[in-house]
Scaffold this motif. Structure first.
Motif, PDB file in Angstrom:
ATOM      1  N   MET A   1       0.851  -1.190   0.000  1.00  0.00           N
ATOM      2  CA  MET A   1       0.000   0.000   0.000  1.00  0.00           C
ATOM      3  C   MET A   1       0.886   1.239   0.000  1.00  0.00           C
ATOM      4  SD  MET A   1      -3.117   0.766  -0.143  1.00  0.00           S
ATOM      5  CE  MET A   1      -3.546  -0.975   0.076  1.00  0.00           C
ATOM      6  N   ALA A   2       0.701   2.111  -0.981  1.00  0.00           N
ATOM      7  CA  ALA A   2       1.517   3.324  -1.070  1.00  0.00           C
ATOM      8  C   ALA A   2       1.072   4.353  -0.041  1.00  0.00           C
ATOM      9  CB  ALA A   2       1.413   3.916  -2.477  1.00  0.00           C
ATOM     10  N   PHE A   3       2.026   5.141   0.420  1.00  0.00           N
ATOM     11  CA  PHE A   3       1.709   6.221   1.344  1.00  0.00           C
ATOM     12  C   PHE A   3       0.928   7.304   0.625  1.00  0.00           C
ATOM     13  CE2 PHE A   3       2.780  10.437   2.965  1.00  0.00           C
ATOM     14  CZ  PHE A   3       2.317  10.311   4.259  1.00  0.00           C
ATOM     15  N   GLU A   4      -0.107   7.784   1.275  1.00  0.00           N
ATOM     16  CA  GLU A   4      -0.933   8.865   0.704  1.00  0.00           C
ATOM     17  C   GLU A   4      -1.094   9.901   1.818  1.00  0.00           C
ATOM     18  OE1 GLU A   4      -3.681  11.344  -0.528  1.00  0.00           O
ATOM     19  OE2 GLU A   4      -4.469   9.893   0.914  1.00  0.00           O
ATOM     20  N   LEU A   5      -0.728  11.160   1.521  1.00  0.00           N
ATOM     21  CA  LEU A   5      -0.580  12.163   2.577  1.00  0.00           C
ATOM     22  C   LEU A   5      -1.836  12.362   3.424  1.00  0.00           C
ATOM     23  CD1 LEU A   5       1.319  14.183   3.961  1.00  0.00           C
ATOM     24  CD2 LEU A   5       0.525  15.930   2.353  1.00  0.00           C
ATOM     25  N   SER A   6      -2.994  12.495   2.777  1.00  0.00           N
ATOM     26  CA  SER A   6      -4.197  12.796   3.583  1.00  0.00           C
ATOM     27  C   SER A   6      -4.552  11.617   4.484  1.00  0.00           C
ATOM     28  CB  SER A   6      -5.371  13.179   2.687  1.00  0.00           C
ATOM     29  OG  SER A   6      -5.790  12.065   1.931  1.00  0.00           O
ATOM     30  N   GLU A   7      -4.326  10.403   3.989  1.00  0.00           N
ATOM     31  CA  GLU A   7      -4.570   9.229   4.839  1.00  0.00           C
ATOM     32  C   GLU A   7      -3.587   9.167   6.006  1.00  0.00           C
ATOM     33  OE1 GLU A   7      -6.322   6.085   1.506  1.00  0.00           O
ATOM     34  OE2 GLU A   7      -4.578   5.540   2.712  1.00  0.00           O
ATOM     35  N   GLY A   8      -2.357   9.537   5.733  1.00  0.00           N
ATOM     36  CA  GLY A   8      -1.357   9.539   6.798  1.00  0.00           C
ATOM     37  C   GLY A   8      -1.674  10.577   7.867  1.00  0.00           C
ATOM     38  N   ILE A   9      -2.073  11.764   7.414  1.00  0.00           N
ATOM     39  CA  ILE A   9      -2.419  12.826   8.362  1.00  0.00           C
ATOM     40  C   ILE A   9      -3.606  12.406   9.223  1.00  0.00           C
ATOM     41  CG2 ILE A   9      -3.406  15.169   8.510  1.00  0.00           C
ATOM     42  CD1 ILE A   9      -1.556  15.979   6.203  1.00  0.00           C
ATOM     43  N   ALA A  10      -4.532  11.664   8.640  1.00  0.00           N
ATOM     44  CA  ALA A  10      -5.712  11.213   9.401  1.00  0.00           C
ATOM     45  C   ALA A  10      -5.296  10.403  10.626  1.00  0.00           C
ATOM     46  CB  ALA A  10      -6.645  10.395   8.506  1.00  0.00           C
TER      47      ALA A  10
ATOM     48  N   ALA B   1       5.643   8.039   5.889  1.00  0.00           N
ATOM     49  CA  ALA B   1       4.980   6.752   6.154  1.00  0.00           C
ATOM     50  C   ALA B   1       5.470   6.174   7.478  1.00  0.00           C
ATOM     51  CB  ALA B   1       5.257   5.770   5.008  1.00  0.00           C
ATOM     52  N   THR B   2       6.755   6.372   7.761  1.00  0.00           N
ATOM     53  CA  THR B   2       7.319   5.854   9.011  1.00  0.00           C
ATOM     54  C   THR B   2       6.762   6.605  10.217  1.00  0.00           C
ATOM     55  OG1 THR B   2       9.319   5.201   7.831  1.00  0.00           O
ATOM     56  CG2 THR B   2       9.493   5.380  10.230  1.00  0.00           C
ATOM     57  N   TRP B   3       6.567   7.889  10.051  1.00  0.00           N
ATOM     58  CA  TRP B   3       5.946   8.685  11.132  1.00  0.00           C
ATOM     59  C   TRP B   3       4.610   8.051  11.523  1.00  0.00           C
ATOM     60  CZ3 TRP B   3       4.746  14.676  10.307  1.00  0.00           C
ATOM     61  CH2 TRP B   3       4.482  15.271  11.549  1.00  0.00           C
ATOM     62  N   VAL B   4       3.814   7.706  10.538  1.00  0.00           N
ATOM     63  CA  VAL B   4       2.496   7.108  10.772  1.00  0.00           C
ATOM     64  C   VAL B   4       2.620   5.719  11.409  1.00  0.00           C
ATOM     65  CG1 VAL B   4       0.418   6.227   9.630  1.00  0.00           C
ATOM     66  CG2 VAL B   4       1.455   8.395   8.870  1.00  0.00           C
ATOM     67  N   ALA B   5       3.422   4.861  10.815  1.00  0.00           N
ATOM     68  CA  ALA B   5       3.553   3.493  11.329  1.00  0.00           C
ATOM     69  C   ALA B   5       4.155   3.493  12.735  1.00  0.00           C
ATOM     70  CB  ALA B   5       4.405   2.651  10.372  1.00  0.00           C
ATOM     71  N   HIS B   6       5.058   4.450  12.986  1.00  0.00           N
ATOM     72  CA  HIS B   6       5.695   4.582  14.299  1.00  0.00           C
ATOM     73  C   HIS B   6       4.651   4.933  15.368  1.00  0.00           C
ATOM     74  CE1 HIS B   6       8.097   6.929  17.320  1.00  0.00           C
ATOM     75  NE2 HIS B   6       8.968   5.951  17.136  1.00  0.00           N
TER      76      HIS B   6
END
Lengths: 174, 174
Positions: free
Chosen positions: A1-10, A137-142
């Motif tokens: 799954m590719a990183f997508e900014l708005s999903e990550g910010i969510a 993406a790592t910020w989110v997964a972290h």
């Protein structure tokens, strides 16, 4: 799954409220429990996330976006929170994390990142070349990893108390 | 660590708000992602917790407290939520879980459990003899386990997106 900014910010914008709902006002033993020497309690997890807001994600993104030389990141101190959180209450850490995260997301939104910028590169001191997309993406997964770690540490308090159910609860055996 | 009722309730009463903070309003891909066939998405985790509120914890505690015969619990259907959550939205599940959990904690508080009752026994269909104390400790650890599972499933969406950081993120490799 590719990183997508708005999903990550969510995810990123929800993490402080998740920690507040999970930990706010809990009896102290739930906050200070850990898995042994050099492991993180729930309190430590929160301090670690705060340290990341100050020194990791946004500062590293700035290095990448500047595309100057050198593009090498500062090493990240995984145990800085034992120093930085000293004397603070959980409630103070929750407020601090909430404010820092909101400010960092405001900063990131203000950049109005264009698609091409996500492929820009920086130099991780141990992992080598990484892209802005991988950093975000790592910020989110972290974040998600530290929610999981926090709840695992807490669940393990009851490893013995659950009796024979231990067999059905992989989390207490990890 | 021994189970202590007020500490256990402190977790149980927070779990619905934790799920709401974590999942409420998220873009759909975060809610429906899973780890492959017969694994739980975040949506499934929530449905599974709802099924537990209806059929597991309080009904089993009632069987133990009644001390009638038989004291054998009904087997728990780990996949009931695929049927029971069908057609519902995440927002509906969050509201349902919040209401059921609050009602169940009201019920448990109304019992005014005395110390001796925690040692009362029931019969688990697979695990054999278990105590009320173990059942209640399991209720708590089970909540924490499903928060951890939910965030793990979500983190794994970015297993590839994090690039070389994968090495530092055990959660995406589990």
């Amino acid at each position: 799954m590719a990183f997508e900014l708005s999903e990550g910010i969510a995810i990123l914008e929800r993490t402080p409220a998740t920690f507040r709902a999970l930990l706010g006002g809990l009896p102290a033993p739930w906050i200070t429990c850990d898995e042994g020497p050099d492991t993180f309690s729930p309190f430590d997890n929160l301090g670690h996330l705060i340290h990341g807001e100050r020194t990791d994600w946004i500062p590293r993104a700035r290095i990448i976006l500047a595309q100057g030389a050198p593009r090498r990141f500062e090493p990240y101190d995984r145990f800085a929170q034992s120093r930085e959180s000293a004397g603070k209450t959980l409630a103070e850490l929750l407020d601090e994390f909430t404010a820092l995260r909101a400010a960092n997301l405001d900063t990131m939104r203000s950049w109005k990142l264009a698609e091409a910028q996500f492929a820009l590169e920086g130099e991780h001191p141990a992992l080598g070349t990484v892209t802005l997309r991988q950093l975000l993406a790592t910020w989110v997964a972290h974040d998600l990893g530290h929610i999981a770690q926090t709840t695992r540490v807490m669940a393990k308090r009851y490893r013995d108390a659950v009796g024979p159910w231990r067999e059905y609860l992989p989390i207490v055996n990890r």
